[in-house]
Design a protein around this motif. Sequence first.
Motif, PDB file in Angstrom:
ATOM      1  N   VAL A 130     -15.500   0.551 -16.561  1.00 30.00           N
ATOM      2  CA  VAL A 130     -14.319   0.775 -16.719  1.00 30.00           C
ATOM      3  C   VAL A 130     -13.757   2.134 -16.707  1.00 30.00           C
ATOM      4  O   VAL A 130     -12.892   2.642 -16.072  1.00 30.00           O
ATOM      5  CB  VAL A 130     -13.714  -0.101 -17.918  1.00 30.00           C
ATOM      6  N   LEU A 131     -14.457   2.853 -17.811  1.00 29.81           N
ATOM      7  CA  LEU A 131     -14.040   4.368 -18.104  1.00 29.81           C
ATOM      8  C   LEU A 131     -14.172   5.095 -16.911  1.00 29.81           C
ATOM      9  O   LEU A 131     -13.259   5.890 -16.701  1.00 29.81           O
ATOM     10  CB  LEU A 131     -14.771   4.652 -19.468  1.00 29.81           C
ATOM     11  N   ALA A 132     -15.247   5.323 -16.683  1.00 30.95           N
ATOM     12  CA  ALA A 132     -15.698   6.425 -15.459  1.00 30.95           C
ATOM     13  C   ALA A 132     -14.902   6.009 -14.346  1.00 30.95           C
ATOM     14  O   ALA A 132     -14.344   6.804 -13.511  1.00 30.95           O
ATOM     15  CB  ALA A 132     -17.269   6.234 -15.259  1.00 30.95           C
ATOM     16  N   PRO A 133     -14.939   4.641 -13.717  1.00 32.20           N
ATOM     17  CA  PRO A 133     -14.080   4.664 -12.478  1.00 32.20           C
ATOM     18  C   PRO A 133     -12.546   5.001 -12.488  1.00 32.20           C
ATOM     19  O   PRO A 133     -11.818   5.362 -11.579  1.00 32.20           O
ATOM     20  CB  PRO A 133     -14.137   3.118 -12.070  1.00 32.20           C
ATOM     21  N   LEU A 134     -12.141   4.708 -13.645  1.00 32.99           N
ATOM     22  CA  LEU A 134     -10.562   5.068 -13.932  1.00 32.99           C
ATOM     23  C   LEU A 134     -10.301   6.633 -14.329  1.00 32.99           C
ATOM     24  O   LEU A 134      -9.201   6.835 -14.587  1.00 32.99           O
ATOM     25  CB  LEU A 134     -10.043   4.041 -15.039  1.00 32.99           C
ATOM     26  N   GLY A 135     -11.474   7.329 -14.724  1.00 32.95           N
ATOM     27  CA  GLY A 135     -11.287   8.809 -15.023  1.00 32.95           C
ATOM     28  C   GLY A 135     -10.956   8.856 -16.654  1.00 32.95           C
ATOM     29  O   GLY A 135     -10.297   9.873 -16.965  1.00 32.95           O
ATOM     30  N   MET A 136     -11.232   7.822 -17.330  1.00 33.37           N
ATOM     31  CA  MET A 136     -10.954   7.905 -18.762  1.00 33.37           C
ATOM     32  C   MET A 136     -12.208   8.635 -19.480  1.00 33.37           C
ATOM     33  O   MET A 136     -12.705   7.860 -20.354  1.00 33.37           O
ATOM     34  CB  MET A 136     -10.639   6.497 -19.220  1.00 33.37           C
ATOM     35  N   ASN A 137     -12.035   9.841 -19.184  1.00 36.17           N
ATOM     36  CA  ASN A 137     -13.401  10.869 -19.698  1.00 36.17           C
ATOM     37  C   ASN A 137     -13.261  11.045 -21.166  1.00 36.17           C
ATOM     38  O   ASN A 137     -13.877  11.416 -21.788  1.00 36.17           O
ATOM     39  CB  ASN A 137     -12.963  12.006 -18.910  1.00 36.17           C
ATOM     40  N   ALA A 138     -12.055  10.817 -21.842  1.00 36.63           N
ATOM     41  CA  ALA A 138     -11.960  11.134 -23.136  1.00 36.63           C
ATOM     42  C   ALA A 138     -11.997   9.921 -24.159  1.00 36.63           C
ATOM     43  O   ALA A 138     -11.860   9.955 -25.468  1.00 36.63           O
ATOM     44  CB  ALA A 138     -10.587  11.760 -23.480  1.00 36.63           C
ATOM     45  N   THR A 139     -12.641   8.656 -23.542  1.00 36.08           N
ATOM     46  CA  THR A 139     -12.844   7.526 -24.231  1.00 36.08           C
ATOM     47  C   THR A 139     -14.211   7.283 -24.466  1.00 36.08           C
ATOM     48  O   THR A 139     -15.026   7.383 -23.650  1.00 36.08           O
ATOM     49  CB  THR A 139     -11.792   6.486 -23.262  1.00 36.08           C
ATOM     50  N   SER A 140     -14.403   6.695 -25.505  1.00 36.28           N
ATOM     51  CA  SER A 140     -15.806   6.423 -25.808  1.00 36.28           C
ATOM     52  C   SER A 140     -16.112   5.212 -26.765  1.00 36.28           C
ATOM     53  O   SER A 140     -14.784   4.948 -27.568  1.00 36.28           O
ATOM     54  CB  SER A 140     -16.635   7.547 -26.431  1.00 36.28           C
ATOM     55  N   LEU A 141     -17.196   4.258 -26.581  1.00 29.51           N
ATOM     56  CA  LEU A 141     -17.263   3.166 -27.672  1.00 29.51           C
ATOM     57  C   LEU A 141     -18.301   3.716 -28.489  1.00 29.51           C
ATOM     58  O   LEU A 141     -19.516   3.658 -27.778  1.00 29.51           O
ATOM     59  CB  LEU A 141     -17.598   2.000 -26.713  1.00 29.51           C
ATOM     60  N   ASN A 142     -18.227   3.572 -29.693  1.00 27.36           N
ATOM     61  CA  ASN A 142     -19.449   4.201 -30.614  1.00 27.36           C
ATOM     62  C   ASN A 142     -19.555   3.003 -31.599  1.00 27.36           C
ATOM     63  O   ASN A 142     -19.439   3.283 -32.869  1.00 27.36           O
ATOM     64  CB  ASN A 142     -18.959   5.614 -31.328  1.00 27.36           C
ATOM     65  N   LEU A 157      -2.917   5.343 -20.704  1.00 27.16           N
ATOM     66  CA  LEU A 157      -2.156   5.062 -19.623  1.00 27.16           C
ATOM     67  C   LEU A 157      -2.671   5.139 -18.328  1.00 27.16           C
ATOM     68  O   LEU A 157      -2.186   4.176 -17.499  1.00 27.16           O
ATOM     69  CB  LEU A 157      -1.202   6.495 -19.545  1.00 27.16           C
ATOM     70  N   LEU A 158      -4.037   5.650 -18.006  1.00 23.71           N
ATOM     71  CA  LEU A 158      -4.704   5.143 -16.897  1.00 23.71           C
ATOM     72  C   LEU A 158      -5.004   3.775 -16.807  1.00 23.71           C
ATOM     73  O   LEU A 158      -4.984   2.881 -15.800  1.00 23.71           O
ATOM     74  CB  LEU A 158      -5.838   6.058 -16.825  1.00 23.71           C
ATOM     75  N   PHE A 159      -5.438   3.262 -17.930  1.00 22.54           N
ATOM     76  CA  PHE A 159      -5.905   1.812 -18.225  1.00 22.54           C
ATOM     77  C   PHE A 159      -4.549   0.948 -18.043  1.00 22.54           C
ATOM     78  O   PHE A 159      -4.693  -0.109 -17.376  1.00 22.54           O
ATOM     79  CB  PHE A 159      -6.501   1.577 -19.546  1.00 22.54           C
ATOM     80  N   ALA A 160      -3.647   1.203 -18.367  1.00 16.39           N
ATOM     81  CA  ALA A 160      -2.379   0.607 -18.614  1.00 16.39           C
ATOM     82  C   ALA A 160      -1.885   0.516 -17.121  1.00 16.39           C
ATOM     83  O   ALA A 160      -1.206  -0.714 -16.714  1.00 16.39           O
ATOM     84  CB  ALA A 160      -1.252   1.068 -19.563  1.00 16.39           C
ATOM     85  N   ALA A 161      -1.881   1.402 -16.298  1.00 19.37           N
ATOM     86  CA  ALA A 161      -1.684   1.370 -14.724  1.00 19.37           C
ATOM     87  C   ALA A 161      -2.648   0.541 -14.148  1.00 19.37           C
ATOM     88  O   ALA A 161      -1.944  -0.255 -13.391  1.00 19.37           O
ATOM     89  CB  ALA A 161      -1.658   2.668 -14.125  1.00 19.37           C
ATOM     90  N   GLU A 162      -3.714   0.245 -14.352  1.00 18.33           N
ATOM     91  CA  GLU A 162      -4.658  -0.488 -13.831  1.00 18.33           C
ATOM     92  C   GLU A 162      -4.593  -1.810 -14.201  1.00 18.33           C
ATOM     93  O   GLU A 162      -4.469  -2.899 -13.591  1.00 18.33           O
ATOM     94  CB  GLU A 162      -6.230  -0.204 -14.523  1.00 18.33           C
ATOM     95  N   LEU A 163      -4.163  -2.097 -15.329  1.00 18.47           N
ATOM     96  CA  LEU A 163      -3.567  -3.670 -15.764  1.00 18.47           C
ATOM     97  C   LEU A 163      -2.414  -3.885 -14.901  1.00 18.47           C
ATOM     98  O   LEU A 163      -2.399  -5.260 -14.689  1.00 18.47           O
ATOM     99  CB  LEU A 163      -3.262  -3.561 -17.333  1.00 18.47           C
ATOM    100  N   GLN A 164      -1.606  -3.224 -14.607  1.00 19.28           N
ATOM    101  CA  GLN A 164      -0.359  -3.713 -13.849  1.00 19.28           C
ATOM    102  C   GLN A 164      -0.879  -3.621 -12.195  1.00 19.28           C
ATOM    103  O   GLN A 164      -0.255  -4.554 -11.636  1.00 19.28           O
ATOM    104  CB  GLN A 164       0.693  -2.546 -14.191  1.00 19.28           C
ATOM    105  N   ALA A 165      -1.557  -2.800 -11.869  1.00 13.79           N
ATOM    106  CA  ALA A 165      -1.821  -2.712 -10.290  1.00 13.79           C
ATOM    107  C   ALA A 165      -3.363  -2.660 -10.118  1.00 13.79           C
ATOM    108  O   ALA A 165      -3.700  -1.522 -10.172  1.00 13.79           O
ATOM    109  CB  ALA A 165      -1.367  -1.825  -9.500  1.00 13.79           C
ATOM    110  N   PRO A 166      -4.197  -3.633 -10.341  1.00 18.02           N
ATOM    111  CA  PRO A 166      -5.789  -3.634 -10.535  1.00 18.02           C
ATOM    112  C   PRO A 166      -6.293  -3.081  -9.139  1.00 18.02           C
ATOM    113  O   PRO A 166      -6.022  -3.454  -8.248  1.00 18.02           O
ATOM    114  CB  PRO A 166      -6.061  -5.085 -10.699  1.00 18.02           C
ATOM    115  N   ARG A 167      -7.168  -2.061  -9.536  1.00 21.67           N
ATOM    116  CA  ARG A 167      -8.053  -1.506  -8.442  1.00 21.67           C
ATOM    117  C   ARG A 167      -9.642  -1.975  -8.492  1.00 21.67           C
ATOM    118  O   ARG A 167     -10.368  -2.105  -7.722  1.00 21.67           O
ATOM    119  CB  ARG A 167      -8.164   0.056  -8.439  1.00 21.67           C
ATOM    120  N   LEU A 168      -9.968  -2.214  -9.954  1.00 19.59           N
ATOM    121  CA  LEU A 168     -11.313  -2.550 -10.088  1.00 19.59           C
ATOM    122  C   LEU A 168     -11.682  -3.893 -10.411  1.00 19.59           C
ATOM    123  O   LEU A 168     -12.878  -4.362 -10.258  1.00 19.59           O
ATOM    124  CB  LEU A 168     -11.908  -2.005 -11.818  1.00 19.59           C
ATOM    125  N   LEU A 169     -10.653  -4.757 -10.223  1.00 17.76           N
ATOM    126  CA  LEU A 169     -10.939  -6.309 -10.342  1.00 17.76           C
ATOM    127  C   LEU A 169      -9.850  -6.689  -9.365  1.00 17.76           C
ATOM    128  O   LEU A 169      -8.792  -6.234  -8.894  1.00 17.76           O
ATOM    129  CB  LEU A 169     -10.358  -6.876 -11.578  1.00 17.76           C
TER     130      LEU A 169
END
Length: 271
Positions: A130-142, A157-169
């Motif tokens: 999810v994170l790398a394909p959407l360019g969410m470079n400042a996001t991490s799960l620790n 906001l990149l993720f929220a755009a994906e939820l509305q117009a999916p490219r990964l799914l």
Amino acid sequence: MSLHNLALIENWPVPTAAAGVVRAEGTVLGTHGPTAHRFPLASVTKPLAAYAALVAYEEGAIELDEPAGPPGSTVRHLLAHTSGLAFDEHRVTAPPGERRLYSNAGFEQLGDHIAKATEIPFPEYLHQAVLAPLGMNATSLNGSPAKDGISTVADLLLFAAELQAPRLLDPRTVAEAMTVQYPGTKGVLRGYGHQNPNDWGLGFEIRDSKSPHWTGSSSSPRTFGHFGQSGTFLWVDPAAGAACVALTDRAFGPWAVEAWPSFTDAVLAEL
């Protein structure tokens, strides 16, 4: 177009806040505050984890209706908070599918299940899926897939755009995630008391007719998203054709119960 009402976050009693609104095609309609500031997400981590689970499903690593979690529970039960697991303990308090028991433990067991199936630690799988394909470079799960994400308004906001117009799914998979699972199931919406029904999709809370609620009085029943105990939220309103993210560094409490709905209504009015 820039949304002036996003500046209402200036009135919130929090040290730091940032917010933004994005359309389905990825157009950012406006932002306010430090959009590159990294905030702890708390439970706004769950939609990210759920999206990774749906990628694992589409890749064939897991099935939604295969056993996962406590006996009788499935991946779908874990995503929809109906596995019967307690809120923050790995103990069973109800049979699967019977009640909407919001569960961090359920998402932790989901993360473990996906890690086993993919042979990739879940934080790394989330990054790759999810994170790398959407360019969410400042996001991490620790840590916990239920609550230990860190992100920025710009990334979400990149993720929220994906939820509305999916490219990964496949859009059909996303539509399923935004559809009520186990309709008629009642339970507690944390911070807002008993809801009957307490509707939920696959990792996303669905507004429907819940009252009180953290979204606005003008939010459409199809609105879906999540809020976090760290004073964070993300909602998508399909009727408005837009999504909103707001992140703060003050724990959720009466201030948020008061401030968030009127903020959302002001943003929707401007749209």
